[in-house]
Design an enzyme around this catalytic site. Structure first.
Site, mmCIF file in Angstrom:
data_model
loop_
_atom_site.group_PDB
_atom_site.id
_atom_site.type_symbol
_atom_site.label_atom_id
_atom_site.label_comp_id
_atom_site.label_asym_id
_atom_site.label_seq_id
_atom_site.Cartn_x
_atom_site.Cartn_y
_atom_site.Cartn_z
ATOM 1 C CG ASP A 262 -1.846 -1.178 1.308
ATOM 2 O OD1 ASP A 262 -2.019 -1.853 0.284
ATOM 3 O OD2 ASP A 262 -2.374 -1.436 2.392
ATOM 4 C CD GLU B 252 -9.090 -3.268 -1.559
ATOM 5 O OE1 GLU B 252 -9.885 -3.498 -0.644
ATOM 6 O OE2 GLU B 252 -7.996 -3.863 -1.677
#
Length: 752
Positions: free
Chosen positions: A46, A224
């Site tokens: 991430d 997402e």
């Protein structure tokens, strides 16, 4: 945007030294090789990136263990680099003893997003568990602030976006924050995930609390990891989809939609909304058959030449898990060039993730300028002195009281960038010769960004107001790019696709020339840091070639009472019939994924070499309702536990094209998929087969179409070289409501 007359508005700067003809021997261009995080970690998921005012590029990651073993979970990680090549690990954002008090002692902190807001750094992040809500997984968005990108970090004291209860102890996925400071003067925070969809909310002036009611921008079961950039009058919502963390069968990928409003609706290149049950999304990044799979959860960052790059995590399909603790996917950070072709972002012109050396982002200045200390040498000459940023993290800065000019000429197509603090007006002049040239002015008193082009008596210009949040006393990044007869000037807080203001102007022919660059301050001093003057990047404007169908090898029209020669059934079903030019296949509660292996299959052996399989499928799965997991399409099969499947699938409330893989990993069956689309009641599906020229490994790439003409090519899965997979058709996934898949034909083409 407002138009204003600018005759006579150009400030002429005289008495500056002429450019030097001397040039230094160019250094070798730096290169990156994925994963860029391997120097200090085994996994770094991430990722988020920002260039600090100190000139370093900072890289943040989620709270996974940093190394294979032994390694403990860290509460978000930090590293930094000057050039994206050599990295230094800095530690974690939080320690166990200073967890935010409104989060639980067992909370995880995921998916950081880093921005520069009102003179400080703000790190947004996901909180998995809060004290105020009962139970677990009551997701929220938190924020911490710091004077430097390395901290120390101070939590804001409460959620930016609070948990959103669904009922029965469940919560929407209030995860994966991403800030956008937009040119409309507002700050927006995008957040959300598969359970509940992506949403956007306006933030207050501090950027630390949501205000008003959020707006949903994607359907609930698809996306997402959002990231939004403002470009050429459009807001681009980019986001990831599919399972992020399925080990060696992870099909995570990145998609985009765009809107002229930060609130959406966001449509893909075919005009399909990301809110639609038959969901849209233009492919930005997908795995290509090399070592990298599960490519997603990204940041978009611009180098000083103006070239965009996508920074993301991926999984090495041959090393998918950390040794310990078990069950944690190994997801290092990668970087690749991001191109804009026909108005849409795409990684490496569609080539996908790289596993060979690539040109590194341009981070240093040319013309002898020391960008982190612009006044430290004689590269610029004039009213220019050295100073220090005593409040923030800028370090050595240049203080401009009049005008300063580069000793050398800049290229004709040039990009000038700097972090600036402006008390009066600050100008950048390029291609200046006498009265002729291009001037960009930031006026903190008049609160405007202005671009002026002068060629003899011809003066053209444009101006736009600065938003209320703009403060000349705070560092703001100004970029000026002249390329292909056009100048674009942009002010941005974080230089991550955000815009305080932007002005673009088409230049009269002959204005752009290789000349020195002049910086000037009037009405007060200007402070300058991270100054770069480099050749503007050369955009890639053509996509890489995609598979194309050649001569037909097999053309099964289903015009008899049974499939023609070459077909064989696995677990035949009497309900499947052939007649009147179609194969009719009623959906049943059967499947070939998992241990049951109950679904019938119609298979044949494909030809040697490269080929494309195609079918035309009618399957009306409706929209919006839940009818998991009815589907039909193409299948590639080694055996029941080693297969690929491309189908039109009902997944909760969505209808999607799914290209999945099942394999047996040391006795455990794994399933994961890439998601494509959009779908329609009539679909055309393709699988293109090639072989790796070095290993002989089989590669299969998916494509779908709603008209049989315009194809969307997606991800590539692989099967071992020593196998002989068959190709064919399948259907199943559920008998309720009653549905029938109708195949008009099946074809095999030579690939060309």
């Amino acid at each position: 945007m407002i138009r204003i007359p600018l005759l006579g508005a150009v400030v002429l700067i005289a008495g500056l030294l002429a450019p030097s003809a001397a040039t230094a021997e160019p250094a070798a261009d730096p290169v990156t090789r994925n994963p860029i995080s391997s120097e200090f970690s085994d996994t770094y998921a991430d990722p988020a990136v920002i260039r600090g005012k100190d000139g370093w590029w900072y890289l943040y990651a989620t709270s996974d263990p940093l190394h294979e073993a032994p390694s403990e979970f860290g509460l978000m990680h930090m590293a930094r680099s000057r050039d994206f090549v050599d990295w230094e690990y800095l530690g974690t954002v939080f320690e166990e003893g200073d967890r935010p008090s409104w989060t639980t002692g067992g909370s995880f902190y995921w998916a950081p997003d880093i921005r520069y807001v009102d003179g400080q750094y703000v790190l947004y992040y996901t909180v998995t568990d809060t004290v105020a809500e009962p139970g677990q997984w009551n997701y929220a968005i938190g924020a911490a602030t710091a004077p430097t990108p390395a901290g120390p970090w101070t939590d804001s004291g409460g959620p930016v976006v609070a948990p959103r209860p669904v009922g029965d102890g469940n919560y929407f996925n209030t995860i994966d924050p991403a800030l956008l400071s937009a040119s409309d003067g507002k700050r927006y925070l995008y957040f959300g995930g598969f359970h509940g969809g992506l949403w956007v909310t306006e933030l207050d002036a501090s950027g630390l609390r949501a205000v008003g009611s959020p707006t949903q921008v994607t359907v609930g079961d698809r996306y997402e990891g959002s990231f939004v950039v403002e470009r050429d009058g459009w807001y681009y919502l980019t986001a990831s989809s599919a399972n992020c963390c399925a080990g060696p069968v992870t099909g995570y990928s990145v998609y985009a939609g765009r809107s002229q409003s930060p609130l959406g609706p966001f449509l893909d290149h075919e005009g399909v909304s990301m809110l639609d049950s038959r969901v849209g999304g233009t492919q930005v990044l997908a795995q290509n058959g090399n070592r990298w799979i599960g490519v997603g959860h990204h940041t978009i960052v611009t180098d000083v030449a103006g070239q965009d790059h996508i920074v993301y995590h991926a999984i090495d399909r041959d090393d998918a898990w950390l040794d310990a603790p078990g069950g944690v996917n190994e997801r290092p950070t990668l970087i690749d060039r991001l191109d804009w072709i026909d108005g849409w972002p795409v990684a490496r012109a569609g080539a996908g993730p790289s596993d060979t050396p690539q040109p590194a982002p341009v981070t240093a200045s040319s013309l002898g300028i020391e960008s982190a200390a612009p006044a430290s040498n004689g590269a610029l000459r004039g009213d220019w002195s050295a100073g220090t940023d005593s409040v923030g993290d800028g370090g050595d800065v240049a203080v401009l009281s009049g005008a300063a000019r580069t000793a050398e000429s800049a290229p004709k197509d040039v990009r000038v960038e700097a972090d600036v603090q402006v008390s009066g007006a600050f100008t950048v002049e390029v291609a200046r010769s006498g009265r002729n040239g291009v001037t960009v002015a930031v006026d903190a008193l008049e609160r405007t960004l202005t671009v002026t082009s002068t060629q003899g008596r011809r003066v053209v210009g444009d101006s736009t107001p600065l938003p209320a949040r703009y403060d000349g006393d705070e560092w703001t990044a100004l970029s000026v790019e002249v390329r292909d007869g056009r100048v674009v000037a942009r002010l941005a807080e974080s230089r991550l696709g955000d815009a305080d203001a932007e002005v673009a102007l088409d230049l009269p022919r002959g204005v752009a020339k290789p000349r020195p660059v002049t910086l000037a301050a009037s009405g007060g001093e200007a402070r300058v840091d991270n100054l770069t003057v480099v050749a503007a990047h050369e955009p890639v404007t053509e996509r890489v070639d995609e598979p194309a169908a050649g001569d037909t090898v097999v053309d099964e029209q289903f015009d008899g009472s049974a499939p023609g020669a070459g077909w064989e059934w696995v677990r035949p079903s009497s309900s499947v019939t052939v007649g009147e030019g179609v194969l009719r296949w009623p959906l049943e509660s059967v499947d070939v994924v998992g241990a049951g292996n109950t679904g019938p299959l119609l298979l044949r052996t494909p030809p040697d070499g490269d080929w494309i399989a195609e079918t035309k499928l009618h399957l009306d799965l409706g929209s919006g309702t839940i009818r998991n997991y009815q589907q039909a399409g193409l299948i590639v099969r080694v055996d029941d536990d080693d297969l690929l499947r491309l189908g039109d699938v009902a997944i909760w409330g969505t209808r999607q094209v799914e290209f999945g893989k099942e394999l047996d990993e040391n006795g455990a069956l794994r399933w994961g998929a890439h998601l494509g689309g959009p779908v329609a009641s009539t679909m055309w599906l393709r699988i293109a087969h090639t072989r790796d020229p070095e290993t002989g490994e089989h590669r299969y790439r998916s494509a779908s179409s709603r008209d049989g003409v315009s194809w969307r090519w997606g991800a590539t899965w692989t099967l071992p070289a020593d196998t002989s997979p068959q190709i064919g058709l399948y259907a199943g996934g559920g008998a309720t409501p009653a549905s029938v898949a109708t195949f008009d034909w099946f074809r095999l083409y030579e690939a060309r």
